[in-house]
Design a protein around this motif. Structure first.
Motif, PDB file in Angstrom:
ATOM      1  N   GLY A   1      31.244  52.163  33.865  1.00  0.00           N
ATOM      2  CA  GLY A   1      32.033  52.354  35.069  1.00  0.00           C
ATOM      3  C   GLY A   1      32.703  53.714  35.102  1.00  0.00           C
ATOM      4  O   GLY A   1      32.736  54.381  36.143  1.00  0.00           O
ATOM      5  N   ILE A   2      33.239  54.145  33.959  1.00  0.00           N
ATOM      6  CA  ILE A   2      33.856  55.471  33.889  1.00  0.00           C
ATOM      7  C   ILE A   2      32.836  56.555  34.195  1.00  0.00           C
ATOM      8  O   ILE A   2      33.091  57.473  34.981  1.00  0.00           O
ATOM      9  CB  ILE A   2      34.483  55.684  32.500  1.00  0.00           C
ATOM     10  CG1 ILE A   2      35.699  54.771  32.308  1.00  0.00           C
ATOM     11  CG2 ILE A   2      34.889  57.147  32.302  1.00  0.00           C
ATOM     12  CD1 ILE A   2      36.236  54.748  30.894  1.00  0.00           C
TER      13      ILE A   2
ATOM     14  N   VAL B   1      42.528  42.309  26.264  1.00  0.00           N
ATOM     15  CA  VAL B   1      41.436  42.816  25.437  1.00  0.00           C
ATOM     16  C   VAL B   1      40.562  43.772  26.246  1.00  0.00           C
ATOM     17  O   VAL B   1      40.184  44.848  25.774  1.00  0.00           O
ATOM     18  CB  VAL B   1      40.588  41.651  24.881  1.00  0.00           C
ATOM     19  CG1 VAL B   1      39.352  42.181  24.162  1.00  0.00           C
ATOM     20  CG2 VAL B   1      41.418  40.784  23.951  1.00  0.00           C
ATOM     21  N   VAL B   2      40.280  43.396  27.496  1.00  0.00           N
ATOM     22  CA  VAL B   2      39.444  44.243  28.341  1.00  0.00           C
ATOM     23  C   VAL B   2      40.133  45.575  28.627  1.00  0.00           C
ATOM     24  O   VAL B   2      39.511  46.638  28.599  1.00  0.00           O
ATOM     25  CB  VAL B   2      39.113  43.505  29.659  1.00  0.00           C
ATOM     26  CG1 VAL B   2      38.336  44.419  30.603  1.00  0.00           C
ATOM     27  CG2 VAL B   2      38.301  42.254  29.380  1.00  0.00           C
ATOM     28  N   ARG B   3      41.454  45.533  28.870  1.00  0.00           N
ATOM     29  CA  ARG B   3      42.195  46.789  29.112  1.00  0.00           C
ATOM     30  C   ARG B   3      42.166  47.677  27.874  1.00  0.00           C
ATOM     31  O   ARG B   3      42.036  48.902  27.978  1.00  0.00           O
ATOM     32  CB  ARG B   3      43.644  46.472  29.500  1.00  0.00           C
ATOM     33  CG  ARG B   3      43.811  45.953  30.915  1.00  0.00           C
ATOM     34  CD  ARG B   3      45.266  46.091  31.364  1.00  0.00           C
ATOM     35  NE  ARG B   3      46.154  45.334  30.501  1.00  0.00           N
ATOM     36  CZ  ARG B   3      46.599  44.108  30.771  1.00  0.00           C
ATOM     37  NH1 ARG B   3      46.203  43.500  31.882  1.00  0.00           N
ATOM     38  NH2 ARG B   3      47.424  43.499  29.951  1.00  0.00           N
ATOM     39  N   ARG B   4      42.275  47.063  26.691  1.00  0.00           N
ATOM     40  CA  ARG B   4      42.236  47.835  25.457  1.00  0.00           C
ATOM     41  C   ARG B   4      40.869  48.488  25.270  1.00  0.00           C
ATOM     42  O   ARG B   4      40.767  49.636  24.834  1.00  0.00           O
ATOM     43  CB  ARG B   4      42.573  46.931  24.274  1.00  0.00           C
ATOM     44  CG  ARG B   4      42.737  47.676  22.962  1.00  0.00           C
ATOM     45  CD  ARG B   4      43.415  46.813  21.910  1.00  0.00           C
ATOM     46  NE  ARG B   4      42.641  45.626  21.580  1.00  0.00           N
ATOM     47  CZ  ARG B   4      43.024  44.376  21.865  1.00  0.00           C
ATOM     48  NH1 ARG B   4      44.154  44.158  22.530  1.00  0.00           N
ATOM     49  NH2 ARG B   4      42.275  43.348  21.539  1.00  0.00           N
TER      50      ARG B   4
ATOM     51  N   ASP C   1      28.041  47.738  46.802  1.00  0.00           N
ATOM     52  CA  ASP C   1      27.196  48.666  46.051  1.00  0.00           C
ATOM     53  C   ASP C   1      27.825  49.003  44.700  1.00  0.00           C
ATOM     54  O   ASP C   1      27.125  49.136  43.682  1.00  0.00           O
ATOM     55  CB  ASP C   1      27.005  49.925  46.889  1.00  0.00           C
ATOM     56  CG  ASP C   1      25.969  50.881  46.327  1.00  0.00           C
ATOM     57  OD1 ASP C   1      25.222  50.498  45.408  1.00  0.00           O
ATOM     58  OD2 ASP C   1      25.904  52.023  46.820  1.00  0.00           O
ATOM     59  N   ALA C   2      29.151  49.125  44.674  1.00  0.00           N
ATOM     60  CA  ALA C   2      29.854  49.487  43.440  1.00  0.00           C
ATOM     61  C   ALA C   2      29.643  48.470  42.331  1.00  0.00           C
ATOM     62  O   ALA C   2      29.748  48.790  41.144  1.00  0.00           O
ATOM     63  CB  ALA C   2      31.352  49.632  43.725  1.00  0.00           C
ATOM     64  N   MET C   3      29.345  47.240  42.691  1.00  0.00           N
ATOM     65  CA  MET C   3      29.211  46.170  41.695  1.00  0.00           C
ATOM     66  C   MET C   3      27.799  46.042  41.140  1.00  0.00           C
ATOM     67  O   MET C   3      27.587  45.259  40.211  1.00  0.00           O
ATOM     68  CB  MET C   3      29.604  44.827  42.328  1.00  0.00           C
ATOM     69  CG  MET C   3      31.026  44.772  42.824  1.00  0.00           C
ATOM     70  SD  MET C   3      31.417  43.159  43.530  1.00  0.00           S
ATOM     71  CE  MET C   3      33.133  43.418  43.997  1.00  0.00           C
ATOM     72  N   THR C   4      26.856  46.794  41.677  1.00  0.00           N
ATOM     73  CA  THR C   4      25.449  46.473  41.421  1.00  0.00           C
ATOM     74  C   THR C   4      24.848  47.217  40.236  1.00  0.00           C
ATOM     75  O   THR C   4      24.368  46.601  39.278  1.00  0.00           O
ATOM     76  CB  THR C   4      24.626  46.733  42.700  1.00  0.00           C
ATOM     77  OG1 THR C   4      25.202  46.009  43.790  1.00  0.00           O
ATOM     78  CG2 THR C   4      23.190  46.275  42.499  1.00  0.00           C
ATOM     79  N   PHE C   5      24.829  48.548  40.275  1.00  0.00           N
ATOM     80  CA  PHE C   5      24.076  49.298  39.275  1.00  0.00           C
ATOM     81  C   PHE C   5      24.576  49.051  37.860  1.00  0.00           C
ATOM     82  O   PHE C   5      23.783  48.772  36.954  1.00  0.00           O
ATOM     83  CB  PHE C   5      24.126  50.792  39.604  1.00  0.00           C
ATOM     84  CG  PHE C   5      23.315  51.651  38.667  1.00  0.00           C
ATOM     85  CD1 PHE C   5      21.954  51.450  38.521  1.00  0.00           C
ATOM     86  CD2 PHE C   5      23.910  52.658  37.928  1.00  0.00           C
ATOM     87  CE1 PHE C   5      21.194  52.234  37.666  1.00  0.00           C
ATOM     88  CE2 PHE C   5      23.163  53.457  37.070  1.00  0.00           C
ATOM     89  CZ  PHE C   5      21.806  53.234  36.940  1.00  0.00           C
TER      90      PHE C   5
ATOM     91  N   ALA D   1      33.314  54.910  44.395  1.00  0.00           N
ATOM     92  CA  ALA D   1      33.862  55.629  43.245  1.00  0.00           C
ATOM     93  C   ALA D   1      35.160  55.010  42.752  1.00  0.00           C
ATOM     94  O   ALA D   1      35.371  54.843  41.541  1.00  0.00           O
ATOM     95  CB  ALA D   1      34.094  57.097  43.623  1.00  0.00           C
ATOM     96  N   ALA D   2      36.044  54.626  43.688  1.00  0.00           N
ATOM     97  CA  ALA D   2      37.331  54.054  43.295  1.00  0.00           C
ATOM     98  C   ALA D   2      37.175  52.732  42.574  1.00  0.00           C
ATOM     99  O   ALA D   2      38.013  52.363  41.736  1.00  0.00           O
ATOM    100  CB  ALA D   2      38.213  53.873  44.532  1.00  0.00           C
ATOM    101  N   MET D   3      36.102  52.006  42.876  1.00  0.00           N
ATOM    102  CA  MET D   3      35.915  50.675  42.288  1.00  0.00           C
ATOM    103  C   MET D   3      35.179  50.700  40.957  1.00  0.00           C
ATOM    104  O   MET D   3      35.056  49.660  40.303  1.00  0.00           O
ATOM    105  CB  MET D   3      35.135  49.785  43.262  1.00  0.00           C
ATOM    106  CG  MET D   3      35.945  49.312  44.454  1.00  0.00           C
ATOM    107  SD  MET D   3      37.398  48.345  43.958  1.00  0.00           S
ATOM    108  CE  MET D   3      36.610  46.937  43.154  1.00  0.00           C
ATOM    109  N   GLN D   4      34.667  51.858  40.518  1.00  0.00           N
ATOM    110  CA  GLN D   4      33.835  51.856  39.321  1.00  0.00           C
ATOM    111  C   GLN D   4      34.578  51.373  38.072  1.00  0.00           C
ATOM    112  O   GLN D   4      34.073  50.556  37.315  1.00  0.00           O
ATOM    113  CB  GLN D   4      33.245  53.244  39.092  1.00  0.00           C
ATOM    114  CG  GLN D   4      32.090  53.568  40.003  1.00  0.00           C
ATOM    115  CD  GLN D   4      31.032  52.489  40.006  1.00  0.00           C
ATOM    116  OE1 GLN D   4      30.402  52.216  38.993  1.00  0.00           O
ATOM    117  NE2 GLN D   4      30.841  51.849  41.144  1.00  0.00           N
ATOM    118  N   ILE D   5      35.779  51.890  37.836  1.00  0.00           N
ATOM    119  CA  ILE D   5      36.505  51.458  36.646  1.00  0.00           C
ATOM    120  C   ILE D   5      36.985  50.017  36.783  1.00  0.00           C
ATOM    121  O   ILE D   5      36.796  49.212  35.848  1.00  0.00           O
ATOM    122  CB  ILE D   5      37.659  52.433  36.353  1.00  0.00           C
ATOM    123  CG1 ILE D   5      37.081  53.799  35.944  1.00  0.00           C
ATOM    124  CG2 ILE D   5      38.572  51.890  35.246  1.00  0.00           C
ATOM    125  CD1 ILE D   5      38.117  54.867  35.718  1.00  0.00           C
ATOM    126  N   PRO D   6      37.576  49.602  37.925  1.00  0.00           N
ATOM    127  CA  PRO D   6      37.903  48.176  38.072  1.00  0.00           C
ATOM    128  C   PRO D   6      36.680  47.271  37.929  1.00  0.00           C
ATOM    129  O   PRO D   6      36.761  46.208  37.308  1.00  0.00           O
ATOM    130  CB  PRO D   6      38.496  48.094  39.482  1.00  0.00           C
ATOM    131  CG  PRO D   6      39.052  49.449  39.744  1.00  0.00           C
ATOM    132  CD  PRO D   6      38.112  50.400  39.056  1.00  0.00           C
TER     133      PRO D   6
END
Length: 462
Positions: A352-353, A207-210, A116-120, A63-68
């Protein structure tokens, strides 16, 4: 807008199939703890709360890694993240295979959760870039449901191998399957139809942060987050950790019968996924109603199971797992909101959010069930009684109430945001590059190339 020719259906299907295989492997690694939970308590000499820490460590990292990860996905693309995620999960399973110390075992589950966080969401980005928008709802549901075959591999073959060969050989085989999947991704997966491996243009981090901030500001993204929250957690926690002990220790089923019920739950998800996708595509203005129906059905069947005098009859447990099977496809509706309320170039951040929601709820429930089981299990008992499981699973109703309120809140907010655009006409959208099959309009039917805050036709449908 520049228009590129569409990729061949065969090539797109191969890329998607290999990416889905990577997700299937991720679900297998994720689920491998849930079906071996009873054995894990003996191997590591731990109680229910400590066992919950294993799963929570995995889920917290996820869960913590979804937004990153969403930010990294928009910056580096799906292929690199699928390779990195698969490698991390293989490393985690190797550590888990040889672990006898609790700390090493927790570290192993952290590696699995990180990969796992990087996959779906990487697979969902591939769907957005390789297929026209009108096919996205079905393919997203198929991605989620086909991936659940990994849970069947964990529930039946892994359990059989564990009982026949032992802990270390079983998890070494799991690591070997994961390594094979990484090689397939390396050979077959590309980020986009007209981009070779490593050739993608990497946008600036600013740009990605925006784009991440813009995705969060969109009420439709938050609606997707709470959709994922309210629909996923009950079935996910049941499959990931507490369903197997509930069926074996609480309901008195044999381990093989419990594993078969978990497999039936996965089969139910496979059947329900395309049905939910069809309903979303046919009735886009009623997606949130479908989410609330799925939630109400889960709450109702759990009420019957928890109130049943004594152990539940087998038919009722079958009904329970089949209703819980609807939760996964219901949660995937949240990703449809992310897609239809956001332009394609920020799909990673928005997805990710959304993906945070269900796993935050799952973390809370996993911990709460473990704590309640320990508090309500009589001192000296070798396993929690059925009454302890009843109190523990009753915690779900607090999460369902919170999630349902938030879905209604952001559904109304999303509809208010859409109303001015609907009345005033279309909003100008940024230029994007899309792949258009011959004979189709350049915007993929008004869904795929939706940009700015207009979100396309379905973006106005909450």
């Amino acid at each position: 807008m520049s228009v590129l020719p569409a990729p061949s259906v065969r090539r797109a299907t191969v890329v998607w199939a290999v990416a889905v295989t990577a997700y299937l492997a991720a679900v297998f690694h994720r689920s491998s703890l849930g079906v071996t939970g009873v054995e894990a308590t003996h191997r590591f000499a731990i109680n229910a709360s400590a066992l919950a820490v294993f799963s929570v460590a995995q889920l917290v990292v996820y869960a913590a890694m979804q937004i990153p990860v969403g930010v990294l996905l928009d910056r580096y693309g799906s292929r690199r993240l699928l390779l990195a995620g698969g490698t991390l999960m293989v490393a985690g399973q190797l550590c888990f295979a040889v672990a006898t110390d609790v700390r090493l075992a927790v570290a192993a589950r952290v590696l699995v959760g990180l990969g796992d966080a990087m996959t779906f969401i990487s697979v969902l980005r591939i769907v957005a870039f390789w297929f026209p928008g009108r096919r996205n709802p079905l393919l997203v549901q198929l991605t989620g449901t086909v991936g659940q075959l990994g849970a069947i591999l964990a529930a039946v073959p892994l359990v059989a191998l564990l009982h026949r060969a032992g802990w270390t050989p079983a998890f070494l085989v799991a690591a070997g399957l994961g390594a094979t999947t990484v090689l397939l991704v390396l050979v077959a997966v590309r980020d986009a139809p007209h981009v070779g491996p490593g050739a993608a243009v990497t946008p600036a981090l600013s740009v990605v942060r925006r784009e991440l901030a813009a995705a969060w500001a969109q009420p439709g993204t938050r609606l997707g987050l709470w959709t994922h929250f309210v629909a996923q957690f009950s079935g996910a926690v049941f499959a990931l950790l507490w369903g197997y002990p509930f069926l074996v220790q609480g309901q008195g089923l044999a381990p093989t019968a419990a594993a078969s019920l978990l497999s039936l739950m996965t089969v139910g998800t496979l059947v329900a996924g395309p049905v939910v996708a069809h309903l979303c595509a046919r009735h886009p203005f009623h997606r949130s109603a479908l989410v609330l129906v799925v939630t109400a059905a889960s709450a109702a069947v759990w009420a019957v199971v928890l109130a049943w005098p004594g152990r539940s009859p087998h038919w009722l447990l079958v009904v329970l797992v089949l209703v819980l099977a609807l939760g996964g496809p219901g949660a995937v509706i949240g990703f449809d909101y992310a897609r239809t309320f956001n332009p394609v170039h920020r799909i990673g951040s928005a997805t990710g959010i959304v993906n945070v929601g269900g796993f935050v709820a799952s973390i809370v429930l996993v911990l709460a069930i473990g704590v309640v089981l320990d508090l309500t299990t009589p001192a000296g008992a070798s396993a929690p009684p059925l009454s302890a499981f009843r109190w523990a699973f009753a915690v779900q109703y607090l999460l369902w109430a919170l999630g349902a309120v938030q879905v209604l809140r952001y559904r109304n907010a999303a509809r208010r945001r859409r109303a001015p655009a609907t009345d005033a006409g279309p909003v100008a959208t940024p230029e994007v590059t899309v792949c258009v099959p011959p004979g189709e309009p350049a915007d993929g039917g008004g869904e795929r190339a939706a940009g700015g805050e207009s979100g396309g036709p379905m973006g106005r449908a909450a």
